[in-house]
Design a protein around this motif. Structure first.
Motif, mmCIF file in Angstrom:
data_model
loop_
_atom_site.group_PDB
_atom_site.id
_atom_site.type_symbol
_atom_site.label_atom_id
_atom_site.label_comp_id
_atom_site.label_asym_id
_atom_site.label_seq_id
_atom_site.Cartn_x
_atom_site.Cartn_y
_atom_site.Cartn_z
ATOM 1 N N LYS A 37 12.658 15.818 19.997
ATOM 2 C CA LYS A 37 12.125 15.509 18.670
ATOM 3 C C LYS A 37 12.661 14.175 18.172
ATOM 4 O O LYS A 37 11.948 13.423 17.498
ATOM 5 C CB LYS A 37 12.480 16.628 17.688
ATOM 6 N N CYS A 38 13.921 13.888 18.484
ATOM 7 C CA CYS A 38 14.482 12.585 18.115
ATOM 8 C C CYS A 38 13.726 11.475 18.825
ATOM 9 O O CYS A 38 13.369 10.451 18.217
ATOM 10 C CB CYS A 38 15.961 12.520 18.494
ATOM 11 N N ASP A 39 13.460 11.669 20.113
ATOM 12 C CA ASP A 39 12.756 10.647 20.893
ATOM 13 C C ASP A 39 11.326 10.453 20.410
ATOM 14 O O ASP A 39 10.812 9.327 20.384
ATOM 15 C CB ASP A 39 12.768 11.020 22.375
ATOM 16 N N GLU A 40 10.668 11.539 20.031
ATOM 17 C CA GLU A 40 9.298 11.434 19.519
ATOM 18 C C GLU A 40 9.257 10.593 18.252
ATOM 19 O O GLU A 40 8.355 9.763 18.078
ATOM 20 C CB GLU A 40 8.743 12.835 19.241
ATOM 21 N N TRP A 177 20.844 13.529 6.845
ATOM 22 C CA TRP A 177 21.022 12.321 7.675
ATOM 23 C C TRP A 177 20.988 12.762 9.121
ATOM 24 O O TRP A 177 21.861 13.485 9.589
ATOM 25 C CB TRP A 177 22.340 11.655 7.320
ATOM 26 N N VAL A 178 19.965 12.324 9.851
ATOM 27 C CA VAL A 178 19.739 12.788 11.216
ATOM 28 C C VAL A 178 20.041 11.667 12.207
ATOM 29 O O VAL A 178 19.444 10.585 12.137
ATOM 30 C CB VAL A 178 18.279 13.244 11.406
ATOM 31 N N ALA A 179 20.937 11.919 13.139
ATOM 32 C CA ALA A 179 21.261 10.936 14.182
ATOM 33 C C ALA A 179 20.178 10.980 15.255
ATOM 34 O O ALA A 179 20.085 11.941 16.018
ATOM 35 C CB ALA A 179 22.626 11.241 14.786
ATOM 36 N N LEU A 180 19.347 9.936 15.299
ATOM 37 C CA LEU A 180 18.311 9.847 16.330
ATOM 38 C C LEU A 180 18.869 9.241 17.613
ATOM 39 O O LEU A 180 18.246 9.336 18.673
ATOM 40 C CB LEU A 180 17.139 9.010 15.817
ATOM 41 N N GLU A 181 20.030 8.615 17.497
ATOM 42 C CA GLU A 181 20.811 8.124 18.631
ATOM 43 C C GLU A 181 22.266 8.488 18.347
ATOM 44 O O GLU A 181 22.615 8.794 17.203
ATOM 45 C CB GLU A 181 20.689 6.601 18.769
ATOM 46 N N ASP A 182 23.103 8.448 19.356
ATOM 47 C CA ASP A 182 24.528 8.709 19.131
ATOM 48 C C ASP A 182 25.075 7.715 18.110
ATOM 49 O O ASP A 182 24.910 6.498 18.260
ATOM 50 C CB ASP A 182 25.315 8.565 20.428
ATOM 51 N N ALA A 183 25.712 8.241 17.074
ATOM 52 C CA ALA A 183 26.359 7.395 16.060
ATOM 53 C C ALA A 183 27.862 7.486 16.264
ATOM 54 O O ALA A 183 28.446 8.570 16.188
ATOM 55 C CB ALA A 183 25.979 7.861 14.660
ATOM 56 N N THR A 184 28.480 6.339 16.532
ATOM 57 C CA THR A 184 29.909 6.288 16.835
ATOM 58 C C THR A 184 30.590 5.294 15.889
ATOM 59 O O THR A 184 29.926 4.541 15.178
ATOM 60 C CB THR A 184 30.139 5.843 18.285
ATOM 61 N N GLU A 185 31.896 5.275 15.918
ATOM 62 C CA GLU A 185 32.610 4.274 15.123
ATOM 63 C C GLU A 185 32.276 2.867 15.606
ATOM 64 O O GLU A 185 32.276 1.914 14.826
ATOM 65 C CB GLU A 185 34.126 4.521 15.199
ATOM 66 N N GLU A 186 31.954 2.733 16.881
ATOM 67 C CA GLU A 186 31.623 1.417 17.438
ATOM 68 C C GLU A 186 30.322 0.865 16.862
ATOM 69 O O GLU A 186 30.229 -0.326 16.543
ATOM 70 C CB GLU A 186 31.501 1.519 18.958
ATOM 71 N N ASN A 187 29.306 1.709 16.718
ATOM 72 C CA ASN A 187 28.007 1.193 16.274
ATOM 73 C C ASN A 187 27.674 1.523 14.816
ATOM 74 O O ASN A 187 26.525 1.405 14.393
ATOM 75 C CB ASN A 187 26.878 1.647 17.211
ATOM 76 N N GLY A 188 28.682 1.917 14.050
ATOM 77 C CA GLY A 188 28.474 2.046 12.606
ATOM 78 C C GLY A 188 28.127 3.420 12.101
ATOM 79 O O GLY A 188 27.231 3.573 11.256
ATOM 80 N N CYS A 189 28.816 4.449 12.588
ATOM 81 C CA CYS A 189 28.573 5.804 12.070
ATOM 82 C C CYS A 189 28.946 5.877 10.589
ATOM 83 O O CYS A 189 29.619 4.995 10.048
ATOM 84 C CB CYS A 189 29.380 6.827 12.857
ATOM 85 N N SER A 254 28.263 -4.085 17.554
ATOM 86 C CA SER A 254 28.165 -3.709 18.964
ATOM 87 C C SER A 254 26.787 -4.086 19.508
ATOM 88 O O SER A 254 25.910 -4.554 18.777
ATOM 89 C CB SER A 254 28.379 -2.198 19.121
ATOM 90 N N ASP A 255 26.579 -3.839 20.787
ATOM 91 C CA ASP A 255 25.279 -4.116 21.395
ATOM 92 C C ASP A 255 24.396 -2.871 21.435
ATOM 93 O O ASP A 255 23.376 -2.850 22.128
ATOM 94 C CB ASP A 255 25.448 -4.697 22.806
ATOM 95 N N LYS A 256 24.795 -1.840 20.675
ATOM 96 C CA LYS A 256 24.041 -0.586 20.637
ATOM 97 C C LYS A 256 23.486 -0.351 19.236
ATOM 98 O O LYS A 256 24.212 -0.477 18.241
ATOM 99 C CB LYS A 256 24.943 0.590 21.021
ATOM 100 N N SER A 257 22.220 0.012 19.151
ATOM 101 C CA SER A 257 21.638 0.356 17.850
ATOM 102 C C SER A 257 22.134 1.730 17.416
ATOM 103 O O SER A 257 22.766 2.460 18.198
ATOM 104 C CB SER A 257 20.109 0.338 17.931
ATOM 105 N N ARG A 258 21.845 2.104 16.184
ATOM 106 C CA ARG A 258 22.237 3.408 15.641
ATOM 107 C C ARG A 258 21.100 3.916 14.759
ATOM 108 O O ARG A 258 21.196 3.967 13.549
ATOM 109 C CB ARG A 258 23.542 3.270 14.843
ATOM 110 N N HIS A 259 20.003 4.315 15.401
ATOM 111 C CA HIS A 259 18.845 4.780 14.647
ATOM 112 C C HIS A 259 19.150 6.117 13.975
ATOM 113 O O HIS A 259 19.775 7.004 14.562
ATOM 114 C CB HIS A 259 17.639 4.944 15.567
ATOM 115 N N ALA A 260 18.678 6.260 12.746
ATOM 116 C CA ALA A 260 18.865 7.496 11.994
ATOM 117 C C ALA A 260 17.673 7.703 11.073
ATOM 118 O O ALA A 260 16.989 6.748 10.680
ATOM 119 C CB ALA A 260 20.160 7.453 11.177
ATOM 120 N N PHE A 261 17.428 8.948 10.727
ATOM 121 C CA PHE A 261 16.393 9.296 9.765
ATOM 122 C C PHE A 261 17.071 9.983 8.589
ATOM 123 O O PHE A 261 17.924 10.854 8.777
ATOM 124 C CB PHE A 261 15.365 10.237 10.392
ATOM 125 N N THR A 262 16.702 9.568 7.391
ATOM 126 C CA THR A 262 17.298 10.148 6.190
ATOM 127 C C THR A 262 16.209 10.722 5.299
ATOM 128 O O THR A 262 15.183 10.069 5.053
ATOM 129 C CB THR A 262 18.089 9.087 5.401
#
Length: 289
Positions: A37-40, A177-189, A254-262
């Motif tokens: 569902k996140c990928d969709e 707040w839905v993490a559509l990708e892994d959210a870490t301290e590196e990419n701005g959780c 970082s070089d990683k995005s942090r997509h989320a849906f709110t």
């Protein structure tokens, strides 16, 4: 420490979940939303961006310099879909220095009512169960946002409370707040201040004034940011927090995005003041799940 709950088989809010939410101001449910569902939703947003004409408007979203807040494009977004850029997506000459798909900060604010894919995602049964289980008598979906937190240029979001921007009387704002990708301290959780949600009102109100907006300070006491804790969120994790919960996120270098849906939900039984920045035409009221 903020407790985490396994959301894989979630059906209803338990006593332990309710106690954690009332104590901390936030409920963390890991893997509540299936990966597919996140990928969709991500794939659908990729297609949606292709329909955006960059020459239509260049509104920059920033919580450190809210020029967008005086922007008619922003203020009329409560009933449609609008696109907002990252501050650092432009060069000194005002020209985009990033491809469009890597320049957008967020998309909002009514996709849950205007787009079938976002509507299905927003109105999933788990979200309805959470809204009812956490105390909303008549939950109404008020605002949706897709947030990119782009690699290298994803902007900082300063400490704030959602009830500053989505106010009801009494306060009833609930954020998903839905993490559509892994959210870490590196990419701005996200980071939050557990227990910082005490009181009945937010520290400030962001309201309409004529054709613009203003911020009204109700309490100038600083947030206790020394008490903040990181809220890393594996893909599919949902953070649910009340409108008075103080939260923030760092810039993403970082070089990683942090997509989320709110998604923001309010209680239809509460009064929604006419000076809230987010308003809708009379023929498009907030709807339930």
């Amino acid at each position: 420490m903020i407790p985490r709950f396994n959301g894989r088989n979630f059906t209803s809010v338990t006593k332990e979940m309710r106690e954690a939410f009332e104590r901390d101001g936030i409920l963390v449910l890991d893997h509540l939303v299936p990966t597919e569902k996140c990928d969709e939703l991500k794939d659908h947003m990729t297609n949606t961006i292709q329909s955006f004409d960059p020459s239509e408007h260049a509104s920059i979203f920033s919580t450190t310099a809210q020029t967008h807040a005086q922007d008619a494009y922003f203020l009329s977004s409560g009933h449609t879909t609008r696109f907002f850029y990252e501050e650092e997506a432009f060069g000194d000459d005002g020209i985009l220095v990033k491809p469009l798909e890597l320049a957008i900060n967020k998309v909002g604010h009514a996709m849950h009512d205007t787009d079938p894919v976002f509507e299905t995602f927003s109105r999933q049964s788990a979200f309805a169960a959470l809204a009812h289980g956490l105390g909303l008598a008549d939950p109404r979906l008020a605002q949706s946002m897709y947030i990119f937190k782009q690699p290298h240029i994803g902007g900082e979001v300063v400490c704030h409370q959602d009830a500053t921007f989505i106010r009801t009387e009494p306060n009833s704002c609930l954020g998903f707040w839905v993490a559509l990708e892994d959210a870490t301290e590196e990419n701005g959780c996200l980071w939050g201040i557990p227990g910082g949600h005490s009181g009945d009102m937010p520290k400030s109100l962001f309201v309409r004034e004529g054709d613009g907006t203003k911020t009204i300070t109700l309490d100038d006491t600083p947030y206790e940011e020394e008490k903040r804790l990181p809220l890393p969120a594996p893909k599919g994790t949902v953070l649910v927090f009340g409108g008075l919960f103080p939260h923030m996120s760092s810039a993403n270098r970082s070089d990683k995005s942090r997509h989320a849906f709110t998604l923001h939900v309010i209680d239809g039984a509460a009064h929604y003041p006419a000076d809230n920045w987010l308003q809708r035409p009379a023929d498009m009221p907030f709807r339930s799940f």
